[in-house]
Write a protein that holds these residues in place. Structure first.
Motif, PDB file in Angstrom:
ATOM      1  N   ASN B  73       0.816  -1.220   0.000  1.00 46.88           N
ATOM      2  CA  ASN B  73       0.000   0.000   0.000  1.00 46.88           C
ATOM      3  C   ASN B  73       0.847   1.266   0.000  1.00 46.88           C
ATOM      4  O   ASN B  73       0.419   2.302  -0.480  1.00 46.88           O
ATOM      5  CB  ASN B  73      -0.893   0.047   1.247  1.00 46.88           C
ATOM      6  CG  ASN B  73      -2.060  -0.896   1.111  1.00 46.88           C
ATOM      7  OD1 ASN B  73      -2.634  -1.038   0.055  1.00 46.88           O
ATOM      8  ND2 ASN B  73      -2.393  -1.553   2.206  1.00 46.88           N
TER       9      ASN B  73
ATOM     10  N   SER C 102      -5.230  -6.374   5.765  1.00 42.71           N
ATOM     11  CA  SER C 102      -6.194  -5.893   4.770  1.00 42.71           C
ATOM     12  C   SER C 102      -7.643  -6.116   5.182  1.00 42.71           C
ATOM     13  O   SER C 102      -8.536  -6.179   4.339  1.00 42.71           O
ATOM     14  CB  SER C 102      -5.960  -6.525   3.390  1.00 42.71           C
ATOM     15  OG  SER C 102      -4.687  -6.172   2.939  1.00 42.71           O
ATOM     16  N   PRO C 105      -9.035  -0.889   5.061  1.00 36.93           N
ATOM     17  CA  PRO C 105      -8.257  -0.297   3.964  1.00 36.93           C
ATOM     18  C   PRO C 105      -7.241   0.734   4.453  1.00 36.93           C
ATOM     19  O   PRO C 105      -7.467   1.396   5.460  1.00 36.93           O
ATOM     20  CB  PRO C 105      -9.336   0.396   3.122  1.00 36.93           C
ATOM     21  CG  PRO C 105     -10.412   0.738   4.100  1.00 36.93           C
ATOM     22  CD  PRO C 105     -10.379  -0.327   5.163  1.00 36.93           C
ATOM     23  N   GLY C 106      -6.142   0.870   3.709  1.00 36.74           N
ATOM     24  CA  GLY C 106      -5.151   1.899   4.011  1.00 36.74           C
ATOM     25  C   GLY C 106      -3.911   1.317   4.673  1.00 36.74           C
ATOM     26  O   GLY C 106      -3.719   0.096   4.714  1.00 36.74           O
ATOM     27  N   ILE C 155      -4.177   6.589   2.930  1.00 41.36           N
ATOM     28  CA  ILE C 155      -4.954   5.807   1.976  1.00 41.36           C
ATOM     29  C   ILE C 155      -4.927   6.579   0.655  1.00 41.36           C
ATOM     30  O   ILE C 155      -4.890   7.820   0.666  1.00 41.36           O
ATOM     31  CB  ILE C 155      -6.405   5.575   2.485  1.00 41.36           C
ATOM     32  CG1 ILE C 155      -7.156   4.588   1.590  1.00 41.36           C
ATOM     33  CG2 ILE C 155      -7.175   6.886   2.621  1.00 41.36           C
ATOM     34  CD1 ILE C 155      -8.421   4.027   2.228  1.00 41.36           C
ATOM     35  N   ASP C 156      -4.918   5.872  -0.458  1.00 43.22           N
ATOM     36  CA  ASP C 156      -4.826   6.604  -1.725  1.00 43.22           C
ATOM     37  C   ASP C 156      -6.154   7.288  -2.048  1.00 43.22           C
ATOM     38  O   ASP C 156      -7.165   7.046  -1.397  1.00 43.22           O
ATOM     39  CB  ASP C 156      -4.365   5.680  -2.861  1.00 43.22           C
ATOM     40  CG  ASP C 156      -5.335   4.542  -3.120  1.00 43.22           C
ATOM     41  OD1 ASP C 156      -6.536   4.706  -2.804  1.00 43.22           O
ATOM     42  OD2 ASP C 156      -4.896   3.493  -3.614  1.00 43.22           O
ATOM     43  N   ASN C 158      -8.479   7.195  -4.316  1.00 44.25           N
ATOM     44  CA  ASN C 158      -9.694   6.422  -4.578  1.00 44.25           C
ATOM     45  C   ASN C 158     -10.230   5.785  -3.307  1.00 44.25           C
ATOM     46  O   ASN C 158     -11.435   5.785  -3.045  1.00 44.25           O
ATOM     47  CB  ASN C 158      -9.416   5.303  -5.594  1.00 44.25           C
ATOM     48  CG  ASN C 158      -9.155   5.889  -6.969  1.00 44.25           C
ATOM     49  OD1 ASN C 158      -9.574   7.017  -7.240  1.00 44.25           O
ATOM     50  ND2 ASN C 158      -8.430   5.148  -7.799  1.00 44.25           N
ATOM     51  N   GLY C 159      -9.295   5.247  -2.545  1.00 40.45           N
ATOM     52  CA  GLY C 159      -9.682   4.600  -1.288  1.00 40.45           C
ATOM     53  C   GLY C 159     -10.341   5.594  -0.351  1.00 40.45           C
ATOM     54  O   GLY C 159     -11.360   5.298   0.296  1.00 40.45           O
ATOM     55  N   GLU C 162     -13.778   6.344  -1.350  1.00 37.04           N
ATOM     56  CA  GLU C 162     -14.653   5.226  -1.061  1.00 37.04           C
ATOM     57  C   GLU C 162     -15.036   5.179   0.420  1.00 37.04           C
ATOM     58  O   GLU C 162     -16.210   5.035   0.754  1.00 37.04           O
ATOM     59  CB  GLU C 162     -13.957   3.925  -1.479  1.00 37.04           C
ATOM     60  CG  GLU C 162     -14.917   2.770  -1.597  1.00 37.04           C
ATOM     61  CD  GLU C 162     -14.208   1.490  -2.028  1.00 37.04           C
ATOM     62  OE1 GLU C 162     -13.254   1.580  -2.835  1.00 37.04           O
ATOM     63  OE2 GLU C 162     -14.596   0.419  -1.544  1.00 37.04           O
ATOM     64  N   ILE C 163     -14.040   5.306   1.304  1.00 35.29           N
ATOM     65  CA  ILE C 163     -14.402   5.194   2.733  1.00 35.29           C
ATOM     66  C   ILE C 163     -15.255   6.385   3.182  1.00 35.29           C
ATOM     67  O   ILE C 163     -16.065   6.259   4.086  1.00 35.29           O
ATOM     68  CB  ILE C 163     -13.176   5.021   3.680  1.00 35.29           C
ATOM     69  CG1 ILE C 163     -12.188   6.180   3.574  1.00 35.29           C
ATOM     70  CG2 ILE C 163     -12.488   3.686   3.463  1.00 35.29           C
ATOM     71  CD1 ILE C 163     -11.085   6.134   4.634  1.00 35.29           C
ATOM     72  N   ASN C 198     -14.844  -1.127   8.438  1.00 32.23           N
ATOM     73  CA  ASN C 198     -14.934  -1.721   7.108  1.00 32.23           C
ATOM     74  C   ASN C 198     -16.309  -1.425   6.516  1.00 32.23           C
ATOM     75  O   ASN C 198     -17.166  -0.838   7.179  1.00 32.23           O
ATOM     76  CB  ASN C 198     -14.671  -3.232   7.184  1.00 32.23           C
ATOM     77  CG  ASN C 198     -15.698  -3.929   8.070  1.00 32.23           C
ATOM     78  OD1 ASN C 198     -16.348  -3.292   8.895  1.00 32.23           O
ATOM     79  ND2 ASN C 198     -15.843  -5.232   7.887  1.00 32.23           N
ATOM     80  N   LYS C 199     -16.513  -1.876   5.292  1.00 35.06           N
ATOM     81  CA  LYS C 199     -17.776  -1.579   4.635  1.00 35.06           C
ATOM     82  C   LYS C 199     -18.950  -2.227   5.378  1.00 35.06           C
ATOM     83  O   LYS C 199     -20.008  -1.642   5.503  1.00 35.06           O
ATOM     84  CB  LYS C 199     -17.711  -2.103   3.188  1.00 35.06           C
ATOM     85  CG  LYS C 199     -18.156  -1.056   2.176  1.00 35.06           C
ATOM     86  CD  LYS C 199     -18.164  -1.607   0.774  1.00 35.06           C
ATOM     87  CE  LYS C 199     -16.972  -1.125  -0.028  1.00 35.06           C
ATOM     88  NZ  LYS C 199     -16.850  -1.731  -1.350  1.00 35.06           N
TER      89      LYS C 199
END
Lengths: 744, 84, 235
Positions: B73, C102, C105-106, C155-156, C158-159, C162-163, C198-199
């Motif tokens: 990452n 994982s 995320p991140g 976190i990038d 896109n991530g 999303e979050i 998480n989602k």
């Protein structure tokens, strides 16, 4: 074949000592034996210069379960619980390699604590450096020492809850790193380090043995000079993760009653730990170096015997328990080998497999080690120093140059006065969730879960005072720690010390040492505080110049009811601010400016008379403070110390985020003397106005002077209309100055 | 025995605080021409390569580097075989 | 609820974990829940309702925080447990492990101060629609200690999008008035993020230590609500 006649000097032994060894053995020692003598007879292991004086400490008392002599001292805190603590120096290794030096200092003192069967619950430290404002090197030492302490303690999950840091020219070539650790144990689970039972085994657990710190104990007993840098390989490297695992393993073995004794491996490694165990039990020992797990296979026996590789412990066990112990060690992935066997012949014998490599009568390494009664003489620098005091015109000069607000800000900004937040925010001071009073206050407090009890700690040692008068300076150090404890409502029950001095062979230094010891003895007798453990560090010199004598005292106090703990912060608007203990008419004898921070900040000198202290009076004051807290009459208490009354008031305001209006009677009509001198035995308290009368009555009864000097009010600190400054402005200076210096 | 050097560095887009501090220090010493410093980890492995082809070993190191030695990452890795 | 039906917490212990007893104390003595320690070598745990991955320095954090712990046998159980909807909370090093694994995320970077930070921080509860912070008011400002070397959440782009879209950001660093900016960001975390889920909203990771602020004597009991929320959502 080495010529041992030539080697003993290199190993730090003196000619008479070498003769003594030959006498004991009735032959020439071989190199291995000589190495063992040299480390065991080093100052660090044998206390050969200090032992005769340390004997005079008060070491018993109501709460003492174990005084000096074991890995650490033990105090009874009731309910079958005990606290175990000790402080130790790691000055020389830290001066050469500050990060690892400090880290392994912490590691070592923590092992001392769990060697006693206690779970470490907190650490403190006392640090001394040269001035960080003017030297990149001092900044570097400070930064790396703090990081070393933090990284080790944080990883171990042991909160570093307090301590002290001072900066002074005197420590430029020789910083001080004194570390203390505290543990808690069930009294019936306490461990001792005595070896006993012929046929019982010594088991080595933890890290593999490498060449780290070979002759480290002799290194610690030597002064620092340009060659010390070249000796860097002597410094050991710490592995806090290994130590955390070792801690859990040892406590599990104790819990399961699998071991009979436990000993930390510190200076002089396998040699000193096993010899001490044998000596305490009056038994002999056979050690097999072939059984020691090695990191570097080419190591020779003498290296194995004196290596100071960290994170190793030695346990005494019955042979039948070995398999089970080994299983537990395997579960945690650490080494576990039986390297020694208890014998009944009183001999310390080293084998490699079946081959006998050396044989020494155990007691000749310990009880019969040399003892030195050094000469002492009052040093010459003291002849005129007490006459060098500030005159009225000196004060006037300062007042002409700076406004009172500026003087105040300069004092608050001094690295010795301002907040050490930059330091303690790098230490995990909250893990284990017991820290009831966070760092920064007079004492740090740890509550004991599932009880109403708490333990408070305070650490202090003023090298400047001791330089001017080691007796009074040391006495003040004890009194101040005890007063700090009283300010949080804790009754002092025992102390540990770290005595940092120059070369004991110099009569002036030994005079300082002897007087400081007498000061500690005097204070301990009167205040009824036993010395339960401690450490002496000599040879704190660089290029022939000794540091100020710096006995550091750390005292533990017992709090019976956690709900009654108070701290130094002002609490509520309109509360009365009261100064107790100040003797208005006494200042003609001593201006109490000697060795003060004011003198240092504005005149850059250490001179004058060390402040006076009447220890009986001090005792009454502390008793009074405890009574006031116990009766819930006061909301805050703060001891007046470094920087004087103005600084004390400022700190209570800053911690409480509240202003104060002060109007105190002046001493000799001199504002600066009144607010920046450092007279002993004074406490600043705050209370609800309704309690004022009652407090006064208590004071009269205790024959302690009482003066209401102001009120908690608003958002400004105003002192006798001379100083007026906003809390947020002064807080910024107080909180951020060290960070500012460090990032500059 | 085969020696393998693994280098782990932060990805380009990630702020490298340690690298920045080092760069600042270098400039302070007077070396103005050092423009960028990337801080990373160097890991040396000694691998028993008996009965294994170079391809197999490379696969193993790839796996280890991806799963353990670096965090994909935020980090890149590369490795080199430096001989026996 | 009958006495033996109290929620049962499993507290994971890796070599180097050091906040397990702090979590145990809160769950058992303050909340009255049942709990037990679960050694990292175990691969199956019976009867538990929730998993706590406590803080510390698993394996010394010598490689990267949490990097080694993810290979322990217990982690495949955690994965299974979570996939069935079981509640998992990772605190500090526990959060780092969840990121490495994982399950969240991140990733974590070193604090931008390059120093270990131990102090109280203000936090804003930005989401309460989850089993971990349901007991707080939305937008509530609370105080918790932070104690870490690597808490700089990354976190990038896109991530992050999303979050945020899925309301997975639960806690953010702020000041006492609720302002989230660089000066109230202790470690450089992207958008002041201090905790995320998480989602599916059953896995929660946070850098602050709620277990260290559940009693007034420690300076704050703001953390208690997290464990209470979990208890209430288990029933």
């Amino acid at each position: 074949m080495l010529d041992v006649e030539k080697e003993y000097i290199k190993l730090g032994l003196k000619e008479n000592e070498f003769e003594k060894i030959k006498g004991f053995l009735k032959r020439n020692p071989n190199y291995l034996e000589l190495s063992i003598y040299s480390v065991m007879w080093s100052e660090h292991c044998s206390y050969k210069s200090s032992r005769p004086l340390l004997k005079n400490f008060k070491t018993t008392g109501t709460y003492v379960l174990q005084g000096p002599g074991e890995n650490a001292g033990i105090l009874d805190i009731g309910d079958n619980q005990a606290i175990v603590f000790k402080m130790e120096s790691h000055n020389h290794p830290s001066a050469v390699e500050p990060y690892q030096g400090a880290a392994t200092g912490i590691g070592g003192i923590i092992r001392d604590i769990f060697a006693m069967g206690a779970r470490p619950i907190c650490s403190l430290n006392s640090l001394r450096f040269g001035k960080i404002e003017s030297s990149q090197h001092q900044k570097y030492l400070f930064e790396m020492v703090v990081k070393g302490i933090g990284d080790y303690g944080n990883c171990m999950g042991i909160p570093t809850i307090g301590g002290e840091v001072y900066f002074d020219k005197t420590y430029e070539g020789n910083c001080l790193v004194n570390a203390m650790s505290v543990g808690i144990a069930q009294q019936d689970r306490l461990m001792k380090s005595k070896a006993f039972g012929t046929g019982n085994q010594l088991v080595l657990m933890g890290s593999s043995t490498g060449r780290d710190g070979i002759h480290g104990a002799t290194f610690a007993s030597d002064e620092l000079n340009e060659k010390s840098e070249a000796r860097r390989p002597s410094v050991q490297v710490g592995d806090p993760f290994m130590e955390k695992v070792l801690l859990e393993v040892c406590l599990e073995l104790i819990e399961k009653k699998l071991i009979l004794g436990l000993q930390d491996m510190g200076a002089a490694g396998i040699t000193s730990s096993s010899v001490e165990m044998a000596s305490k039990g009056n038994v002999g020992l056979d050690i097999d170096v072939a059984k020691v797990p090695l990191r570097e296979p080419s190591m020779v026996p003498y290296e194995i015997m004196i290596s100071e590789s960290q994170e190793r412990m030695l346990a005494l066990i019955e042979p039948s328990k070995f398999a089970e112990i080994k299983n537990i060690c395997n579960e945690w992935n650490i080494n576990c080998e039986a390297i020694g066997t208890v014998t009944d012949n009183g001999l310390y014998r080293i084998f490699k497999g079946r081959e006998l490599l050396g044989e020494i009568p155990v007691k000749t390494l310990t009880d019969e080690a040399p003892v030195y009664h050094h000469e002492y003489e009052k040093p010459k620098y003291l002849q005129n120093i007490s006459d060098d005091i500030l005159q009225e015109e000196d004060y006037k000069k300062i007042e002409k140059k700076y406004s009172h607000n500026e003087i105040f800000k300069r004092m608050i900004a001094s690295p010795n006065i301002c907040s050490k937040k930059w330091v303690w925010e790098q230490y995990d001071h909250m893990v284990q969730t017991n820290t009831a009073v966070l760092p920064g206050h007079d004492s740090s407090v740890i509550r004991i879960k599932n009880t109403k009890k708490a333990i408070a700690f305070s650490c202090d040692g003023n090298g400047r005072y001791c330089y001017l008068d080691p007796f009074r300076g040391a006495l003040i150090a004890v009194a101040e720690t005890s007063r700090n404890l009283a300010c949080s409502g804790a009754l002092p029950i025992g102390l540990t010390d770290c005595l940092n001095f120059g070369m004991p062979e110099k009569p002036g230094i030994f005079w300082q040492f002897k007087n400081a010891i007498d000061g500690i003895i005097n204070a301990c007798e009167t205040l009824d505080i036993p010395v339960i453990s401690g450490n002496v560090s000599f040879y704190n010199e660089s290029f022939g110049k000794a540091i100020h004598p710096t006995p550091v005292i750390a005292t533990a106090g017992l709090i019976k009811d956690v709900d009654k703990i108070i701290d130094s912060a002002f609490k509520d608007e309109n509360d009365d601010i009261v100064l107790i203990g100040r003797k208005i008419n006494n200042e003609s004898v001593n201006d109490n400016m000697g060795g003060s921070e004011f003198l240092e900040v504005f005149f850059e000198k250490v001179s004058g008379k060390c402040p006076d202290i009447d220890i009986e009076y001090e005792k009454r004051l502390q008793r009074l403070c405890l009574d006031l807290i116990d009766g819930r009459f006061i909301k805050s208490a703060h001891d007046v110390s470094s920087g004087g009354l103005a600084v004390t008031i400022a700190e209570s305001c800053i911690y409480g985020k509240m202003g104060a209006e002060i109007n105190a009677s002046l001493l000799g009509n001199n504002f600066l003397k009144t607010f920046y001198s450092e007279p002993q035995s004074q406490i600043l308290i705050s209370c609800q106005p309704e309690n004022l009368e009652k407090i006064e009555k208590y004071c009269i009864e205790a024959k302690i002077p009482f003066e209401k000097i102001g009120k908690v009010k608003g958002t400004f600190i105003s002192i006798n209309s001379e100083i007026k400054i906003g809390i947020s402005e002064i807080t910024k200076i107080f909180d951020n100055n060290i960070e500012k210096i460090m990032t500059h | 025995m085969l020696k393998v050097n693994v280098y782990v560095t932060l990805k380009k887009e990630i702020l490298d605080a340690q690298g920045l501090v080092i760069r600042k220090a270098i400039k302070q010493i007077g070396y103005e021409n050092v423009n960028e410093v990337r801080f990373g980890k160097f890991i040396q492995l000694e691998i028993d390569d008996k009965n294994k082809s170079e391809e197999e070993i490379k696969k193993e190191i790839d796996y280890l580097s991806d799963k353990l030695l670096s965090n994909p990452n935020i980090e890149n890795y590369r490795f080199e075989m430096v001989g026996k | 609820m009958s006495f033996d039906k109290k929620p049962y917490f499993g507290i994971l212990v890796f070599p180097g974990t050091n906040c397990e007893t702090d979590c145990f104390h809160v769950l058992k003595n303050i909340l009255g829940a049942r709990c037990k320690y679960v050694w990292h070598k175990e691969s199956q745990v019976e009867d538990i309702n929730a998993i706590v991955i406590p803080g510390g320095f698993s394996y010394g954090d010598y490689l990267r925080s949490g990097a080694v712990a993810k290979f322990s046998p217990i982690m495949s159980f955690v994965r299974k447990f979570a996939s069935k909807g079981g509640l998992v909370i990772g605190i500090c090093n526990g959060f780092q492990i969840l990121l490495e694994e994982s399950l969240l995320p991140g990733a974590m970077l070193r604090n931008n101060t390059l120093k270990f930070i131990c102090r109280y921080s203000h936090l804003k509860v930005t989401d309460t629609d989850n089993p971990f912070t349901s007991g707080y008011k939305s937008g509530e400002i609370i105080r918790m200690p932070i104690r870490h070397n690597e808490g700089n959440y990354y976190i990038d782009d896109n991530g992050l999008l999303e979050i945020k879209e899925n309301n997975q950001v639960i806690l953010k660093y702020c000041d006492s008035s609720g302002k989230e900016d660089a000066s109230s960001n202790p470690n450089g975390s992207i958008e002041n993020i201090a905790g995320i889920c998480n989602k599916k909203r059953n896995i929660f990771g946070l850098m602050p230590h709620p277990e260290a602020c559940c009693e007034k004597i420690l300076g704050s009991d703001d953390g208690k609500t997290i464990f209470e929320s979990m208890v209430n959502n288990i029933i």
